[in-house]
Design a protein around this motif. Sequence first.
Motif, PDB file in Angstrom:
ATOM      1  N   THR A  14      69.279  97.090  58.674  1.00  0.00           N
ATOM      2  CA  THR A  14      69.017  96.315  58.142  1.00  0.00           C
ATOM      3  C   THR A  14      71.242  96.222  58.229  1.00  0.00           C
ATOM      4  O   THR A  14      71.893  96.935  57.473  1.00  0.00           O
ATOM      5  CB  THR A  14      68.436  96.285  56.877  1.00  0.00           C
ATOM      6  N   LYS A  18      73.892  92.502  63.151  1.00  0.00           N
ATOM      7  CA  LYS A  18      73.459  92.885  64.750  1.00  0.00           C
ATOM      8  C   LYS A  18      72.560  91.086  64.938  1.00  0.00           C
ATOM      9  O   LYS A  18      72.737  90.812  65.724  1.00  0.00           O
ATOM     10  CB  LYS A  18      72.374  94.046  64.659  1.00  0.00           C
ATOM     11  N   SER A  36      63.651  89.609  65.661  1.00  0.00           N
ATOM     12  CA  SER A  36      62.197  89.899  65.722  1.00  0.00           C
ATOM     13  C   SER A  36      62.363  90.168  64.102  1.00  0.00           C
ATOM     14  O   SER A  36      61.308  89.888  63.815  1.00  0.00           O
ATOM     15  CB  SER A  36      62.286  91.370  66.612  1.00  0.00           C
ATOM     16  N   ARG A  41      59.274  89.348  58.508  1.00  0.00           N
ATOM     17  CA  ARG A  41      59.752  88.577  57.822  1.00  0.00           C
ATOM     18  C   ARG A  41      58.367  87.407  57.200  1.00  0.00           C
ATOM     19  O   ARG A  41      58.091  87.645  56.048  1.00  0.00           O
ATOM     20  CB  ARG A  41      61.419  88.447  57.465  1.00  0.00           C
ATOM     21  N   SER A  97      59.133  95.577  55.474  1.00  0.00           N
ATOM     22  CA  SER A  97      59.323  97.096  56.287  1.00  0.00           C
ATOM     23  C   SER A  97      58.801  97.759  56.160  1.00  0.00           C
ATOM     24  O   SER A  97      58.132  98.387  56.813  1.00  0.00           O
ATOM     25  CB  SER A  97      60.999  97.476  55.045  1.00  0.00           C
ATOM     26  N   ALA A 100      55.709  96.834  58.299  1.00  0.00           N
ATOM     27  CA  ALA A 100      55.772  96.820  59.499  1.00  0.00           C
ATOM     28  C   ALA A 100      56.366  98.431  60.278  1.00  0.00           C
ATOM     29  O   ALA A 100      56.111  99.512  61.160  1.00  0.00           O
ATOM     30  CB  ALA A 100      57.350  96.728  60.121  1.00  0.00           C
ATOM     31  N   ARG A 106      52.107  96.674  64.186  1.00  0.00           N
ATOM     32  CA  ARG A 106      53.104  96.059  65.742  1.00  0.00           C
ATOM     33  C   ARG A 106      52.750  95.391  66.555  1.00  0.00           C
ATOM     34  O   ARG A 106      53.550  94.845  67.073  1.00  0.00           O
ATOM     35  CB  ARG A 106      53.822  97.787  65.484  1.00  0.00           C
ATOM     36  N   ARG A 127      64.628  96.845  65.682  1.00  0.00           N
ATOM     37  CA  ARG A 127      64.764  98.187  65.500  1.00  0.00           C
ATOM     38  C   ARG A 127      64.131  99.293  67.108  1.00  0.00           C
ATOM     39  O   ARG A 127      64.481  99.302  66.914  1.00  0.00           O
ATOM     40  CB  ARG A 127      63.987  98.315  64.836  1.00  0.00           C
ATOM     41  N   ASP A 128      63.143  97.663  67.545  1.00  0.00           N
ATOM     42  CA  ASP A 128      62.543  98.477  68.661  1.00  0.00           C
ATOM     43  C   ASP A 128      62.810  97.088  70.450  1.00  0.00           C
ATOM     44  O   ASP A 128      61.471  97.540  70.945  1.00  0.00           O
ATOM     45  CB  ASP A 128      61.264  98.524  68.355  1.00  0.00           C
ATOM     46  N   ARG A 177      64.936 101.306  52.748  1.00  0.00           N
ATOM     47  CA  ARG A 177      64.883 100.842  53.956  1.00  0.00           C
ATOM     48  C   ARG A 177      65.156 101.357  54.947  1.00  0.00           C
ATOM     49  O   ARG A 177      63.822 102.120  56.033  1.00  0.00           O
ATOM     50  CB  ARG A 177      65.147  99.564  54.271  1.00  0.00           C
ATOM     51  N   ASP A 181      61.820 102.948  57.473  1.00  0.00           N
ATOM     52  CA  ASP A 181      61.677 102.854  59.085  1.00  0.00           C
ATOM     53  C   ASP A 181      62.852 103.735  60.244  1.00  0.00           C
ATOM     54  O   ASP A 181      61.388 103.591  61.120  1.00  0.00           O
ATOM     55  CB  ASP A 181      63.466 101.134  59.120  1.00  0.00           C
ATOM     56  N   ARG A 184      59.561 106.528  59.946  1.00  0.00           N
ATOM     57  CA  ARG A 184      57.933 106.055  60.646  1.00  0.00           C
ATOM     58  C   ARG A 184      57.869 106.601  61.637  1.00  0.00           C
ATOM     59  O   ARG A 184      58.222 106.330  62.756  1.00  0.00           O
ATOM     60  CB  ARG A 184      57.708 104.185  60.387  1.00  0.00           C
TER      61      ARG A 184
HETATM   62  O1   DC Z   1      66.256  93.297  60.130  1.00  0.00           O
HETATM   63  P1   DC Z   1      65.944  92.834  59.365  1.00  0.00           P
HETATM   64  O2   DC Z   1      66.439  93.312  58.120  1.00  0.00           O
HETATM   65  O3   DC Z   1      65.243  91.808  58.944  1.00  0.00           O
HETATM   66  O4   DC Z   1      64.257  93.404  59.331  1.00  0.00           O
HETATM   67  C1   DC Z   1      63.391  93.495  58.275  1.00  0.00           C
HETATM   68  C2   DC Z   1      62.524  94.766  58.418  1.00  0.00           C
HETATM   69  O5   DC Z   1      61.119  94.405  59.288  1.00  0.00           O
HETATM   70  C3   DC Z   1      63.247  95.683  58.457  1.00  0.00           C
HETATM   71  O6   DC Z   1      63.120  97.255  57.248  1.00  0.00           O
HETATM   72  C4   DC Z   1      61.601  96.842  59.201  1.00  0.00           C
HETATM   73  C5   DC Z   1      61.323  96.115  60.105  1.00  0.00           C
HETATM   74  N1   DC Z   1      61.307  95.803  61.337  1.00  0.00           N
HETATM   75  C6   DC Z   1      61.130  96.165  62.757  1.00  0.00           C
HETATM   76  O7   DC Z   1      60.307  97.553  61.907  1.00  0.00           O
HETATM   77  N2   DC Z   1      61.188  96.547  63.914  1.00  0.00           N
HETATM   78  C7   DC Z   1      61.692  95.075  63.860  1.00  0.00           C
HETATM   79  N3   DC Z   1      61.904  94.763  65.846  1.00  0.00           N
HETATM   80  C8   DC Z   1      62.215  94.549  63.411  1.00  0.00           C
HETATM   81  C9   DC Z   1      61.926  94.327  62.271  1.00  0.00           C
END
Ligand code: DC
Length: 225
Positions: A14, A18, A36, A41, A97, A100, A106, A127-128, A177, A181, A184
């Motif tokens: 976070t 990005k 994403s 969110r 978070s 997620a 997911r 993230r993925d 967070r 993240d 997990r």
């Molecule tokens: O990037 P962000 O801070 O807006 O994302 C918010 C939360 O969503 C982040 O803490 C983890 C989750 N997330 C995720 O698990 N996989 C993603 N592709 C995008 C976000």
Amino acid sequence: MVAAVPVIAIDGPTASGKGTVAGLVAERLGWHYLDSGAIYRLLALAALKRGLDLTDETGLAVLGRELDAGFVDGRIWLDGEDVSLDVRRETTGNAASKIAALPAVRVALLARQQAFCVAPGLVADGRDMGSVVFPASFLKIFLTATAESRAERRYKQLIEKGLAANIDDLLRDLQERDARDASRAIAPLRPCEDAIVLDTTKLSIDDAVHFVLNLAVQRGVVPVA
Ligand code: DC
């Protein structure tokens, strides 16, 4: 045979920059952009609004499939309401978070993210993106920066949006967070094997955008500007 739509995946923790970098790269290439995190969110926000328990994996997955969400001209909509500001709140990010980490959530959000992959190309951040959602991405970047510099960036973003922020709370939340993240079981936050890691602590946004664009050109998928 139909040529595959090219994807650039930009993953990272976070406030690593990005979202800004991915949005600018997409703009420069005239490609689509997927934030994403905003989808996670949005689901978190919808759950909070409905009073749904954030551990109710089945209920959240059902809501995730049915979610009436829209991304139009940089604004984010939920159930016909403009929630662009609400999705950016730290309470929403922390709830995102948490949900997620639930595998069924997911899976429920996968098709919604993949639907953004439309010609002429997509820049996706999260993230993925490189590991799960778009594993065939021709370029995978993992953007990172120190926790302190990310907390500072997040502080500035929130203040600019007129939202309340405290730098110490932000740093603590961000570290919590990251830990959640990264630890997990499913799609944890970490660079995939074929990702190029870019530390943006001392880089400007422009430098990071050029870095990504140069790599895209080198891989022969986008023409030299
Ligand atoms: O990037 P962000 O801070 O807006 O994302 C918010 C939360 O969503 C982040 O803490 C983890 C989750 N997330 C995720 O698990 N996989 C993603 N592709 C995008 C976000």
